[in-house]
Design an enzyme around this catalytic site. Structure first.
Site, PDB file in Angstrom:
ATOM      1  N   PRO A 140      50.747  23.272  41.534  1.00  0.00           N
ATOM      2  CA  PRO A 140      50.748  24.401  42.469  1.00  0.00           C
ATOM      3  C   PRO A 140      50.165  25.643  41.795  1.00  0.00           C
ATOM      4  O   PRO A 140      50.341  25.848  40.590  1.00  0.00           O
ATOM      5  CB  PRO A 140      52.242  24.615  42.784  1.00  0.00           C
ATOM      6  CG  PRO A 140      52.909  23.337  42.403  1.00  0.00           C
ATOM      7  CD  PRO A 140      52.112  22.774  41.269  1.00  0.00           C
ATOM      8  N   LYS A 141      49.463  26.448  42.564  1.00  0.00           N
ATOM      9  CA  LYS A 141      48.958  27.722  42.052  1.00  0.00           C
ATOM     10  C   LYS A 141      50.015  28.781  42.361  1.00  0.00           C
ATOM     11  O   LYS A 141      50.181  29.190  43.505  1.00  0.00           O
ATOM     12  CB  LYS A 141      47.625  28.091  42.701  1.00  0.00           C
ATOM     13  CG  LYS A 141      47.046  29.391  42.160  1.00  0.00           C
ATOM     14  CD  LYS A 141      45.769  29.766  42.889  1.00  0.00           C
ATOM     15  CE  LYS A 141      45.230  31.095  42.366  1.00  0.00           C
ATOM     16  NZ  LYS A 141      46.206  32.213  42.572  1.00  0.00           N
ATOM     17  N   TRP A 142      50.728  29.203  41.343  1.00  0.00           N
ATOM     18  CA  TRP A 142      51.831  30.136  41.529  1.00  0.00           C
ATOM     19  C   TRP A 142      51.308  31.544  41.783  1.00  0.00           C
ATOM     20  O   TRP A 142      50.361  32.004  41.158  1.00  0.00           O
ATOM     21  CB  TRP A 142      52.758  30.109  40.314  1.00  0.00           C
ATOM     22  CG  TRP A 142      53.359  28.762  40.143  1.00  0.00           C
ATOM     23  CD1 TRP A 142      52.958  27.774  39.288  1.00  0.00           C
ATOM     24  CD2 TRP A 142      54.418  28.203  40.916  1.00  0.00           C
ATOM     25  NE1 TRP A 142      53.720  26.648  39.467  1.00  0.00           N
ATOM     26  CE2 TRP A 142      54.622  26.885  40.462  1.00  0.00           C
ATOM     27  CE3 TRP A 142      55.233  28.698  41.941  1.00  0.00           C
ATOM     28  CZ2 TRP A 142      55.601  26.052  41.002  1.00  0.00           C
ATOM     29  CZ3 TRP A 142      56.207  27.876  42.479  1.00  0.00           C
ATOM     30  CH2 TRP A 142      56.381  26.571  42.017  1.00  0.00           C
ATOM     31  N   ASP A 193      50.093  29.817  46.428  1.00  0.00           N
ATOM     32  CA  ASP A 193      49.028  30.111  47.381  1.00  0.00           C
ATOM     33  C   ASP A 193      47.850  29.167  47.234  1.00  0.00           C
ATOM     34  O   ASP A 193      46.748  29.477  47.657  1.00  0.00           O
ATOM     35  CB  ASP A 193      48.576  31.564  47.265  1.00  0.00           C
ATOM     36  CG  ASP A 193      47.957  31.907  45.916  1.00  0.00           C
ATOM     37  OD1 ASP A 193      47.896  31.016  45.051  1.00  0.00           O
ATOM     38  OD2 ASP A 193      47.544  33.062  45.729  1.00  0.00           O
ATOM     39  N   GLY A 194      48.091  27.992  46.636  1.00  0.00           N
ATOM     40  CA  GLY A 194      47.027  27.009  46.501  1.00  0.00           C
ATOM     41  C   GLY A 194      47.393  25.947  45.494  1.00  0.00           C
ATOM     42  O   GLY A 194      48.564  25.754  45.156  1.00  0.00           O
TER      43      GLY A 194
END
Length: 348
Positions: free
Chosen positions: A37-39, A186-187
């Protein structure tokens, strides 16, 4: 070891984190890939030399004074002489809050200390540059660095230190991407498992989730000094049937402003937002920009957004099209429900 301010650290404090380049889709070829996950927090390299700890933002600025609880946690560990890469996040009522992070960037130490007790931060770890004891891992492949990070978290056993989930399954990564844009993530970031750590290089791939929602126009603001609409105030109906303010859009074409202003002024004076309403002027806004005009909740617009925090769009949205075919009451919070992956100590 490198000396900084009289303290020996395993790497220079100017070391840059490895970065990612934007892509429209997750990579499928030239793998194998690890997906994470893109934190959506503050990127941070944490250095420990002896008992001394230094936290550095991606920009190179020191973060330690803003997050004393993280400095204390790392300082209290029995292990030393290491460098870890991660993201600082804060949870409020069980949900990640970017606003709480921004509140930490305060000049008053007393205020920071108060917030550190009330809303303690966590460091979500996803890479390790130097293992405890000072052994550099940057020339090792990611799968070896990941194993070292897992061992570090297990031995630390500290609530403020968490391990980011990771998977080699493209299907799982795509599910994460679909749920991104809410709260903590968010990605998705893709990293090659056999790649070494390359400071400052965009050697990873990141895909951000841009989502759309149909929103009710509950009000508008005029352009400063002009009698033309500057932005639309957006709302969604909550489970009590009340219209909550969730954000705004100002991407209005100049040649459409006059007609749109006429339309909105004919609807002016309605109930506007019956739930959470826009606030007044803030320290970032002028008295004029804080004023808004309520309208009857009859217009629906589709907007594109990138992130949701606390049931609000974090940034301004992009107006895509008007939706005369959509009933305002159909515009509910179900469109932006929280589906983000959970932080895990064990990973995936």
């Amino acid at each position: 070891m490198v000396v900084a301010s009289g303290i020996e650290f395993p790497l220079p404090l100017s070391t840059e984190p490895m970065e990612a380049r934007m892509a429209e889709a997750l990579p499928r070829d030239d793998g194998p890939w690890q997906y994470e996950p893109k934190w959506d927090g503050f990127r941070c390299l944490a250095f420990k030399g002896g008992k001394s700890v230094d936290l550095r933002a991606k920009s190179g600025k020191a973060l330690g004074r803003y997050f004393p609880e993280l400095t204390a946690t790392l300082g209290d560990l029995e292990t030393s002489d290491f460098v870890i890469d991660g993201e600082i996040v804060i949870e409020v009522d069980g949900r990640a809050s970017f606003d709480a992070l921004q509140m930490r960037l305060h000049p008053a130490e007393s205020r920071i200390c108060k917030l550190s007790r009330e809303t303690p931060a966590q460091l979500v770890l996803f890479d390790m540059l130097v293992a405890p004891g000072g052994r550099s891992l940057m020339e090792l492949p990611l799968h070896d660095r990941r194993a070292a990070a897992e061992d570090f978290i297990a031995r630390a056993n500290a609530k403020a230190l968490r391990l980011s989930p990771a998977t080699t399954s493209l299907a799982t990564a795509e599910k994460w991407l679909e749920g991104a844009g809410n709260d903590a993530t968010d990605g998705v970031v893709a990293k090659q498992l056999d790649d070494l750590y390359r400071p400052g290089e965009r050697a990873m791939v990141k895909v951000k989730r841009l989502r759309t929602a149909d929103c009710v126009v509950g009000g508008f603001r005029y352009l400063n000094g002009k009698r033309q609409v500057g932005s639309l105030l957006l709302g969604l109906y909550n489970d009590r049937g009340l219209l909550d303010h969730v954000g705004f859009t100002s991407t209005i074409a100049n040649d459409e402003r006059a007609a749109l202003t006429d339309k909105l002024e004919r609807l002016r004076g309605g109930s506007g937002f019956t739930g959470k309403a826009p606030g007044g002027p803030s320290r970032w806004s002028t008295e004029r920009s804080g004023q808004w005009e309520p309208v009857k909740p009859e217009l629906v617009v589709e907007v594109r957004f990138d992130h949701v925090t606390g049931e609000r769009f974090r940034h301004g949205t992009k107006l895509l099209r008007w939706r005369p075919d959509k009933a305002p009451r159909q515009c509910t919070f179900e469109q932006i429900e929280r589906l983000a992956p959970q932080v895990s100590k064990k990973g995936v």
